[in-house]
Design a protein around this motif. Sequence first.
Motif, PDB file in Angstrom:
ATOM      1  N   SER A 132      43.204   2.558   8.047  1.00 14.83           N
ATOM      2  CA  SER A 132      42.195   2.087   7.126  1.00 14.83           C
ATOM      3  C   SER A 132      41.290   3.258   6.764  1.00 14.83           C
ATOM      4  O   SER A 132      40.874   4.019   7.651  1.00 14.83           O
ATOM      5  CB  SER A 132      41.370   0.959   7.763  1.00 14.83           C
ATOM      6  OG  SER A 132      40.444   0.452   6.832  1.00 14.83           O
ATOM      7  N   PRO A 133      40.997   3.482   5.489  1.00 10.99           N
ATOM      8  CA  PRO A 133      41.402   2.631   4.373  1.00 10.99           C
ATOM      9  C   PRO A 133      42.854   2.839   3.963  1.00 10.99           C
ATOM     10  O   PRO A 133      43.481   3.825   4.333  1.00 10.99           O
ATOM     11  CB  PRO A 133      40.463   3.090   3.253  1.00 10.99           C
ATOM     12  CG  PRO A 133      40.214   4.530   3.554  1.00 10.99           C
ATOM     13  CD  PRO A 133      40.174   4.616   5.047  1.00 10.99           C
ATOM     14  N   THR A 188      42.531  -2.383  -2.534  1.00 13.10           N
ATOM     15  CA  THR A 188      42.147  -1.477  -1.461  1.00 13.10           C
ATOM     16  C   THR A 188      41.869  -2.303  -0.212  1.00 13.10           C
ATOM     17  O   THR A 188      41.786  -3.540  -0.261  1.00 13.10           O
ATOM     18  CB  THR A 188      40.884  -0.707  -1.824  1.00 13.10           C
ATOM     19  OG1 THR A 188      39.781  -1.627  -1.870  1.00 13.10           O
ATOM     20  CG2 THR A 188      41.012  -0.020  -3.183  1.00 13.10           C
ATOM     21  N   SER A 189      41.697  -1.637   0.906  1.00 14.99           N
ATOM     22  CA  SER A 189      41.397  -2.357   2.136  1.00 14.99           C
ATOM     23  C   SER A 189      39.996  -2.965   2.085  1.00 14.99           C
ATOM     24  O   SER A 189      39.683  -3.851   2.874  1.00 14.99           O
ATOM     25  CB  SER A 189      41.555  -1.444   3.355  1.00 14.99           C
ATOM     26  OG  SER A 189      40.945  -0.199   3.145  1.00 14.99           O
ATOM     27  N   ASP A 190      39.158  -2.510   1.130  1.00 16.60           N
ATOM     28  CA  ASP A 190      37.830  -3.101   0.942  1.00 16.60           C
ATOM     29  C   ASP A 190      37.855  -4.283  -0.011  1.00 16.60           C
ATOM     30  O   ASP A 190      36.816  -4.884  -0.268  1.00 16.60           O
ATOM     31  CB  ASP A 190      36.852  -2.052   0.393  1.00 16.60           C
ATOM     32  CG  ASP A 190      36.571  -0.961   1.395  1.00 16.60           C
ATOM     33  OD1 ASP A 190      36.223   0.158   0.981  1.00 16.60           O
ATOM     34  OD2 ASP A 190      36.692  -1.235   2.609  1.00 16.60           O
TER      35      ASP A 190
END
Length: 115
Positions: free
Chosen positions: A30-31, A52-54
């Motif tokens: 991550s990310p 995205t991981s966000d």
Amino acid sequence: QVQLVESGGGLVQAGSSLKLTCAASGTIFSPNYMRWYRQAPGKQRELVAATTSDGITNYADSVKGRFTISRDNDQNLVYLQMNGLKPEDTGVYYCHLNNRGLVYWGQGTQVTVSS
């Protein structure tokens, strides 16, 4: 070793919905960036949706308002909810992971939309 496994494809009528799932296993950093691509017969592979991981997402113009990408970071799952399917959505759908510069692809799942 990272592996991506897609599921959820099938044969549906126009206007129907499908939900694709991509399960990632192995060491996931991550990310990271996860994407869905598709490839129709005789055509180049194209980007459908990305996250995205966000949780920031973007979509191809052709699927905006119909498809939704989401993810479960705890389970390393990525989903593609596809509503209002059209015959032109037919193709093999691939999951793609950019894992700190290392790129992985799943084996693909077939989506066929009949008119």
